[in-house]
Design a protein around this motif. Structure first.
Motif, PDB file in Angstrom:
ATOM      1  N   GLN A   1     -19.842   1.509  41.392  1.00 26.44           N
ATOM      2  CA  GLN A   1     -18.988   0.721  40.486  1.00 26.44           C
ATOM      3  C   GLN A   1     -19.735  -0.466  39.893  1.00 26.44           C
ATOM      4  O   GLN A   1     -19.574  -0.798  38.730  1.00 26.44           O
ATOM      5  CB  GLN A   1     -17.792   0.162  41.264  1.00 26.44           C
ATOM      6  CG  GLN A   1     -16.734   1.163  41.509  1.00 26.44           C
ATOM      7  CD  GLN A   1     -15.671   1.060  40.427  1.00 26.44           C
ATOM      8  OE1 GLN A   1     -15.966   1.022  39.243  1.00 26.44           O
ATOM      9  NE2 GLN A   1     -14.451   1.022  40.836  1.00 26.44           N
ATOM     10  N   CYS A   2     -20.554  -1.114  40.738  1.00 29.40           N
ATOM     11  CA  CYS A   2     -21.256  -2.316  40.268  1.00 29.40           C
ATOM     12  C   CYS A   2     -22.260  -1.960  39.167  1.00 29.40           C
ATOM     13  O   CYS A   2     -22.466  -2.727  38.225  1.00 29.40           O
ATOM     14  CB  CYS A   2     -21.941  -3.027  41.432  1.00 29.40           C
ATOM     15  SG  CYS A   2     -22.914  -1.931  42.467  1.00 29.40           S
ATOM     16  N   ILE A   3     -22.856  -0.765  39.254  1.00 29.72           N
ATOM     17  CA  ILE A   3     -23.819  -0.347  38.224  1.00 29.72           C
ATOM     18  C   ILE A   3     -23.124  -0.302  36.875  1.00 29.72           C
ATOM     19  O   ILE A   3     -23.640  -0.762  35.868  1.00 29.72           O
ATOM     20  CB  ILE A   3     -24.374   1.068  38.511  1.00 29.72           C
ATOM     21  CG1 ILE A   3     -25.087   1.126  39.840  1.00 29.72           C
ATOM     22  CG2 ILE A   3     -25.297   1.525  37.395  1.00 29.72           C
ATOM     23  CD1 ILE A   3     -25.515   2.548  40.212  1.00 29.72           C
ATOM     24  N   HIS A   4     -21.918   0.266  36.883  1.00 33.20           N
ATOM     25  CA  HIS A   4     -21.271   0.562  35.608  1.00 33.20           C
ATOM     26  C   HIS A   4     -20.533  -0.620  35.014  1.00 33.20           C
ATOM     27  O   HIS A   4     -20.082  -0.550  33.880  1.00 33.20           O
ATOM     28  CB  HIS A   4     -20.366   1.786  35.764  1.00 33.20           C
ATOM     29  CG  HIS A   4     -21.130   2.982  36.236  1.00 33.20           C
ATOM     30  ND1 HIS A   4     -22.137   3.547  35.473  1.00 33.20           N
ATOM     31  CD2 HIS A   4     -21.106   3.673  37.395  1.00 33.20           C
ATOM     32  CE1 HIS A   4     -22.678   4.539  36.152  1.00 33.20           C
ATOM     33  NE2 HIS A   4     -22.070   4.637  37.313  1.00 33.20           N
ATOM     34  N   THR A   5     -20.419  -1.715  35.774  1.00 36.57           N
ATOM     35  CA  THR A   5     -19.854  -2.912  35.149  1.00 36.57           C
ATOM     36  C   THR A   5     -20.973  -3.872  34.730  1.00 36.57           C
ATOM     37  O   THR A   5     -20.767  -4.726  33.877  1.00 36.57           O
ATOM     38  CB  THR A   5     -18.866  -3.647  36.080  1.00 36.57           C
ATOM     39  OG1 THR A   5     -18.170  -4.632  35.308  1.00 36.57           O
ATOM     40  CG2 THR A   5     -19.546  -4.328  37.251  1.00 36.57           C
ATOM     41  N   CYS A   6     -22.166  -3.706  35.291  1.00 38.41           N
ATOM     42  CA  CYS A   6     -23.267  -4.644  35.010  1.00 38.41           C
ATOM     43  C   CYS A   6     -23.628  -4.613  33.515  1.00 38.41           C
ATOM     44  O   CYS A   6     -23.907  -3.556  32.968  1.00 38.41           O
ATOM     45  CB  CYS A   6     -24.488  -4.279  35.855  1.00 38.41           C
ATOM     46  SG  CYS A   6     -25.892  -5.377  35.571  1.00 38.41           S
ATOM     47  N   PRO A   7     -23.614  -5.754  32.840  1.00 40.62           N
ATOM     48  CA  PRO A   7     -23.892  -5.744  31.397  1.00 40.62           C
ATOM     49  C   PRO A   7     -25.379  -5.727  31.057  1.00 40.62           C
ATOM     50  O   PRO A   7     -25.744  -5.712  29.878  1.00 40.62           O
ATOM     51  CB  PRO A   7     -23.249  -7.059  30.926  1.00 40.62           C
ATOM     52  CG  PRO A   7     -23.313  -7.953  32.110  1.00 40.62           C
ATOM     53  CD  PRO A   7     -23.233  -7.096  33.335  1.00 40.62           C
ATOM     54  N   THR A   8     -26.235  -5.752  32.068  1.00 42.45           N
ATOM     55  CA  THR A   8     -27.682  -5.711  31.802  1.00 42.45           C
ATOM     56  C   THR A   8     -28.275  -4.514  32.550  1.00 42.45           C
ATOM     57  O   THR A   8     -27.546  -3.708  33.101  1.00 42.45           O
ATOM     58  CB  THR A   8     -28.367  -6.996  32.309  1.00 42.45           C
ATOM     59  OG1 THR A   8     -28.344  -6.971  33.744  1.00 42.45           O
ATOM     60  CG2 THR A   8     -27.665  -8.247  31.808  1.00 42.45           C
ATOM     61  N   GLY A   9     -29.568  -4.437  32.616  1.00 44.33           N
ATOM     62  CA  GLY A   9     -30.212  -3.353  33.370  1.00 44.33           C
ATOM     63  C   GLY A   9     -30.539  -3.775  34.789  1.00 44.33           C
ATOM     64  O   GLY A   9     -31.430  -3.200  35.415  1.00 44.33           O
ATOM     65  N   ALA A  10     -29.814  -4.785  35.335  1.00 42.01           N
ATOM     66  CA  ALA A  10     -30.133  -5.258  36.690  1.00 42.01           C
ATOM     67  C   ALA A  10     -29.781  -4.217  37.750  1.00 42.01           C
ATOM     68  O   ALA A  10     -30.473  -4.083  38.746  1.00 42.01           O
ATOM     69  CB  ALA A  10     -29.386  -6.566  36.969  1.00 42.01           C
TER      70      ALA A  10
END
Ligand code: SF4
Ligand code: SF4
Length: 375
Positions: free
Chosen positions: A198-207
């Motif tokens: 879930q965190c990957i798909h909300t992250c607005p950058t490539g972090a």
């Protein structure tokens, strides 16, 4: 939902609904307001301030301002300049390597941060800054974390708390030293993380990146000796086959190979949330062990017994179905319908489950039917 009243946005009258913020009502009405820390699935946070507007002449974040009847909301040159500067200040936390280095830009053509930067006319490299975090050497094969690309929007921390209820990650440090950490700054696999992605798909950058997909992309690139471009990735929407929830998934494929799964954000079943199986459990698709033809285990003619743990031969569907029908009929004739039981699968369609129910009750004549969800 009933409209509770209206306000004006740059002269346009917008009706609002219960609990809506100015940002939500204006976006629903088609206004474009940039933001970085906002995710409609999360409580408004108001930390990036990129969604600023003038509300009755005063500057404020539109995501944390509740709608009220008679508000006058405007966006003028001063607001445009403020948004640009805020994005540039946020961008000072990032390396200035869009496309060449940003993994999300490579995958999608642009990450959310760079899309917003373009929309407000910001130059992300205008201010000299410093990245607070570094890449974390997690052992897990699914989720990559490179906090040198983090802009401290805390969307990952909030989604892990508010939607997943896992609290696997948190913010630590201040200013340029601020970064995100899992428990005791160890790997995610040593925290309560469920690797839901879930965190990957909300992250607005490539972090935060899907490491499994990145590994697959590198493998296909090595095999074909050509980099995969965002525009050649085919994205096909489907429904996750693992359970009865039916989450919307997008299959990302290139050069005849499945690269990975991404959630469909407006899927009614899941609102963008997938579990670890739906997100990463794709290896079976190309597995050489996958059954593609019926197998029959014959009796050994010398002993009359079937081999244990093997002894299968490939058969045609006709032969397999004839065998099963004959055995079923014999069993019903000799022992009655209540020796039969059927378990429906949550992974099939409602129509297939309906047919199984009709077959069990109407053809076999027993009520012994249940669903795998209860076993
Ligand atoms: S993968 Fe899921 S559980 Fe793990 S940190 Fe991200 S949101 Fe939390
Ligand atoms: S890792 Fe991504 S989602 Fe998390 S705080 Fe940093 S930029 Fe935001």
């Amino acid at each position: 939902m009933d409209d509770l009243g209206s306000f004006t946005f740059d002269g346009q009258t917008i009706g609002f609904r219960s609990g809506e913020s100015v940002l939500e009502a204006a976006r629903r009405a088609g206004e474009s307001i940039p933001s970085l820390c906002f995710d409609p699935r999360l409580k408004a946070y108001g930390s990036c301030r990129v969604c600023v507007v003038k509300i009755n002449g005063r500057i404020g974040a539109s995501c944390t301002t509740p709608c009220a009847p008679g508000l006058t909301v405007t966006v003028d040159d001063e607001i445009a300049s403020l948004r640009r500067t805020l994005v540039e200040l946020t961008g000072s936390l990032l390396p200035d390597d869009r496309l060449s280095g940003c993994p999300q830009c490579r995958l999608d053509g642009t990450c959310e941060f760079h899309r917003v930067a373009r929309a407000v006319g910001a130059e992300p490299g205008r201010f000299a800054g410093a990245a607070g975090g570094v890449a974390h050497p997690d052992d897990n094969p699914f989720l990559g974390r490179d906090y040198s690309r983090c802009i401290n929007c805390y969307r990952c921390v909030r989604i892990c708390d508010e939607i997943e209820g896992d609290n696997a990650i948190t913010a630590r440090g201040r200013g340029f030293e601020s970064t995100i950490a899992a428990w005791f700054d160890r790997g995610l696999e040593q925290s309560s993380c469920e690797l839901c992605g879930q965190c990957i798909h909300t992250c607005p950058t490539g972090a935060l990146t899907d490491r499994k997909m990145a590994t697959k992309i590198a493998e296909v690139e090595k095999k074909t000796r050509l980099p995969i471009l965002a525009e050649e990735i085919q994205r096909v929407e489907s429904v996750c086959p693992y359970c009865g929830t039916g989450c919307g998934i997008t299959l990302n494929a290139a050069r005849g190979e499945l690269l990975g799964i991404t959630p469909v954000m407006d899927s009614p079943a899941a609102d963008g949330a997938l579990c670890v199986k739906g997100q990463y459990g794709t290896d079976f698709i190309a597995s050489p062990d996958r059954l593609t033809k019926p197998l029959i285990r014959d009796r050994d003619p010398s002993t009359g017994l079937r081999a244990v743990g093997g002894g299968f031969r490939e058969a045609s569907w006709d032969e397999a179905l004839t065998l099963v029908a004959g055995r079923l009929a014999g069993n019903l004739r000799d022992h009655g319908p209540d020796t039969f039981a059927a378990w429906a699968s949550a992974r099939t369609t409602s129509e297939a489950n309906y047919l199984l129910m009709k077959f069990t009750r109407g053809v076999i004549g027993t009520n012994n039917i249940d669903n795998c969800q209860r076993t």
